[in-house]
Write a protein that holds these residues in place. Sequence first.
Motif, mmCIF file in Angstrom:
data_model
loop_
_atom_site.group_PDB
_atom_site.id
_atom_site.type_symbol
_atom_site.label_atom_id
_atom_site.label_comp_id
_atom_site.label_asym_id
_atom_site.label_seq_id
_atom_site.Cartn_x
_atom_site.Cartn_y
_atom_site.Cartn_z
ATOM 1 N N THR A 124 63.869 10.715 124.119
ATOM 2 C CA THR A 124 63.379 11.322 124.538
ATOM 3 C C THR A 124 62.223 10.589 125.628
ATOM 4 O OG1 THR A 124 61.905 10.660 122.881
ATOM 5 C CG2 THR A 124 62.617 13.064 122.666
ATOM 6 N N ARG B 119 67.946 17.515 127.729
ATOM 7 C CA ARG B 119 67.260 18.651 128.324
ATOM 8 C C ARG B 119 66.024 18.407 128.967
ATOM 9 N NH1 ARG B 119 69.154 20.793 123.838
ATOM 10 N NH2 ARG B 119 69.659 23.274 123.475
ATOM 11 N N MET C 46 52.617 22.906 120.724
ATOM 12 C CA MET C 46 53.182 23.477 119.587
ATOM 13 C C MET C 46 52.748 22.381 118.691
ATOM 14 S SD MET C 46 56.593 24.639 119.554
ATOM 15 C CE MET C 46 57.461 25.290 118.474
ATOM 16 N N HIS C 47 52.285 20.532 118.388
ATOM 17 C CA HIS C 47 52.645 19.796 117.497
ATOM 18 C C HIS C 47 50.809 19.240 117.396
ATOM 19 C CE1 HIS C 47 55.866 20.660 116.555
ATOM 20 N NE2 HIS C 47 56.629 20.467 118.064
ATOM 21 N N ARG C 48 50.351 19.838 118.651
ATOM 22 C CA ARG C 48 49.007 19.484 118.562
ATOM 23 C C ARG C 48 47.729 19.975 118.305
ATOM 24 N NH1 ARG C 48 49.189 13.818 122.928
ATOM 25 N NH2 ARG C 48 50.527 12.582 121.677
ATOM 26 N N MET D 218 62.403 19.826 129.948
ATOM 27 C CA MET D 218 61.383 20.604 129.214
ATOM 28 C C MET D 218 60.220 19.906 129.751
ATOM 29 S SD MET D 218 63.228 21.519 125.727
ATOM 30 C CE MET D 218 61.919 22.449 124.795
ATOM 31 N N THR E 115 61.741 6.551 124.551
ATOM 32 C CA THR E 115 61.620 6.195 122.823
ATOM 33 C C THR E 115 62.916 6.759 122.680
ATOM 34 O OG1 THR E 115 59.811 7.704 122.098
ATOM 35 C CG2 THR E 115 60.857 7.070 119.959
ATOM 36 N N ASP F 43 58.797 15.292 116.334
ATOM 37 C CA ASP F 43 58.792 16.354 116.840
ATOM 38 C C ASP F 43 59.257 16.885 117.912
ATOM 39 O OD1 ASP F 43 56.626 16.491 114.873
ATOM 40 O OD2 ASP F 43 54.921 16.154 115.969
ATOM 41 N N ILE F 44 59.499 16.370 118.955
ATOM 42 C CA ILE F 44 59.764 17.099 119.984
ATOM 43 C C ILE F 44 61.513 17.261 120.064
ATOM 44 C CG2 ILE F 44 61.405 16.173 122.016
ATOM 45 C CD1 ILE F 44 59.199 14.201 122.068
ATOM 46 N N LEU F 45 62.673 16.352 118.542
ATOM 47 C CA LEU F 45 63.474 16.842 117.992
ATOM 48 C C LEU F 45 63.516 18.404 117.790
ATOM 49 C CD1 LEU F 45 65.181 13.601 117.728
ATOM 50 C CD2 LEU F 45 65.280 14.666 119.261
ATOM 51 N N LYS F 46 62.309 18.641 116.510
ATOM 52 C CA LYS F 46 61.627 19.716 115.766
ATOM 53 C C LYS F 46 62.112 20.798 116.832
ATOM 54 C CE LYS F 46 58.769 20.915 112.599
ATOM 55 N NZ LYS F 46 57.865 20.543 111.157
ATOM 56 N N THR F 47 61.422 20.864 117.714
ATOM 57 C CA THR F 47 61.124 22.127 118.692
ATOM 58 C C THR F 47 62.063 22.841 119.092
ATOM 59 O OG1 THR F 47 59.158 21.540 119.639
ATOM 60 C CG2 THR F 47 59.666 22.807 120.567
ATOM 61 N N ILE F 48 63.115 21.434 119.680
ATOM 62 C CA ILE F 48 64.260 21.638 120.432
ATOM 63 C C ILE F 48 65.114 22.090 119.693
ATOM 64 C CG2 ILE F 48 66.257 20.267 121.773
ATOM 65 C CD1 ILE F 48 64.234 18.576 122.653
ATOM 66 N N GLN G 184 58.968 11.572 118.689
ATOM 67 C CA GLN G 184 59.947 12.211 118.410
ATOM 68 C C GLN G 184 60.372 12.866 117.237
ATOM 69 O OE1 GLN G 184 63.060 9.433 118.479
ATOM 70 N NE2 GLN G 184 64.329 10.393 119.883
ATOM 71 N N ILE H 136 54.502 12.559 122.572
ATOM 72 C CA ILE H 136 54.426 12.975 121.268
ATOM 73 C C ILE H 136 55.289 12.425 120.047
ATOM 74 C CG2 ILE H 136 55.096 15.832 120.254
ATOM 75 C CD1 ILE H 136 53.921 16.278 123.487
ATOM 76 N N PHE I 75 55.546 20.857 123.710
ATOM 77 C CA PHE I 75 55.203 20.290 123.211
ATOM 78 C C PHE I 75 53.988 19.607 122.261
ATOM 79 C CE2 PHE I 75 59.344 18.745 125.168
ATOM 80 C CZ PHE I 75 60.294 19.645 124.052
#
Lengths: 450, 90
Positions: free
Chosen positions: B46, B77, B87-89, B79, B34, A6-11, A4, A2, B84
């Motif tokens: 991440t 963190r 929420m994003h796909r 999770m 990343t 988007d991941i940081l946005k969610t967090i 990065q 996913i 994710f």
Amino acid sequence: MIDQRDILKTIDMIARQNLDIRTITMGISLFDCVSDDADVCAGRVYDKITARAKNLVKTGEAIENEFGIPIVNKRISVTPISLISQGCENYVKFARAMDRAAHEMGVDFIGGYSAFVQKAATAAEVRFIDSIPQALSETGIVCSSVNVATTRAGINMDAVKRMGEVIKESAELTAAEGGMGAAKLVVFANAVEDNPFMAGAFHGTGEGDCVINVGVSGPGVVKVALESKKGQPFDEVAETIKTTAFHITRMGQLVAREAAKRLGVPFGIVDLSLAPTPAIGDSVAYILEEMGLETCGAHGTTAALALLNDAVKKGGIMATSHVGGLSGAFIPVSEDAGMIHAAETGALTLEKLEAMTCVCSVGLDMIALPGDTPADVLSAIMADEAAIGMVNTKTTAVRLIPVPGKQVGDYVDFGGLLGRAPIMPYNHNSPREFIARGGRIPAPLHAQRN
Amino acid sequence: MRAIVSVLGQDKPGIIAHISHALYEANANILDITQTVLRDEVFAMTMLVDLSAMKVSFEQLKEQLDAAGEKIGIEVRLMREEIFKSMHRV
């Protein structure tokens, strides 16, 4: 992987914008507990709740831990007690059984000490309603609701009259806690059967044996998203809210499905509500102010709220397989830092709040009034709200707290999610003779849709 | 089960070493990494990790990552990946 970003946005949404799952609510049917012996029936109620909900809190905490998303409340809703207890005499026993079971399960609230009297009340329902103040004062986390109107039935004005007195009695019996009893009591028009939010949650008659409903939240996330849209036209504002609501609701859907799977219970609905908390940055009022209003309550507030409520639903509806509950924006005064501030400064009045309830998801919620507010004034406020609900075919709710011993200018602090509220002034012209009439206000013409 | 490890904090040497060591000890397999330095030298990393052969519980791994993060003054963190994805796909 996913993206990065988007991941940081969610967090960021979770860690800094107060995004959370407001509640996982387990609905439990009590129809199989019926008996004409109150002790037997209340005993079965206790057994059924503790059997079905024994893993609810543990499961909620496990999901919270693994997915990293806070689940603020775990709750239980049950079949309206007035429907299973009519053969019995002592209704408060049921409230005690609910309270004991809920405490043992470790949940935050249990709802369903409820009655439906939109057209008329049976003798047993009259006695049940009479028992509400005592039930709320003798229990800690039991919530009660009474439906007094529907679009199809009209408004039961006898019930409206009585509920004004019941609210007063509930507040007076819990005077030491600021009238907390009244904060656990909701009067509805067009109550919904799958609402996961308190104090109005109950497990409706059309529901199955057990179900998981989830309420999402996240006003802070919507507010932050709008910060990047300053000065842009409303089309852009609506699109931004829709996108944000979609993300929030997808998370709610995931948690609801996961909780249902782990508990071996069907998934019911996701309630797409923007529910504020008293925490700074978790306010619906701040979203309205972000749209360009100096303070919530200014002229324009109703239009801003209408846009917000609509966009939340449009964005959320594609993100979940089943939408339900109240779904929209909540405007509980004591639970929203921006609303509290607006009420304190006089920018937000009871009349403006009433107008706002025409376009938001619920009604006049968590409003503290002077302790000496007459019961007929409370009833008249309820009648106005019920009329809005009835005519607009929407749910409206009234949760008023006439705080014993307090006057305009004072405050009441309920703590936790219920928050802190300034005592608000009301219109002192008397509706006494209007409320004394009783009877029914007929259903509107557009109720005849067959 | 797959999960995302996210790390946020002031950039400094040894961040990847500490976090990947904690993952190695738990027998968690790193599938993808990343990393970026955001504004003001804030380091963001991440990792996508596979936990199917993990020797400890999810809870224990979380604690071990917390401890590793605390040692070097960064926020870590753990999770599950689904949050994710959902929420994003679409």
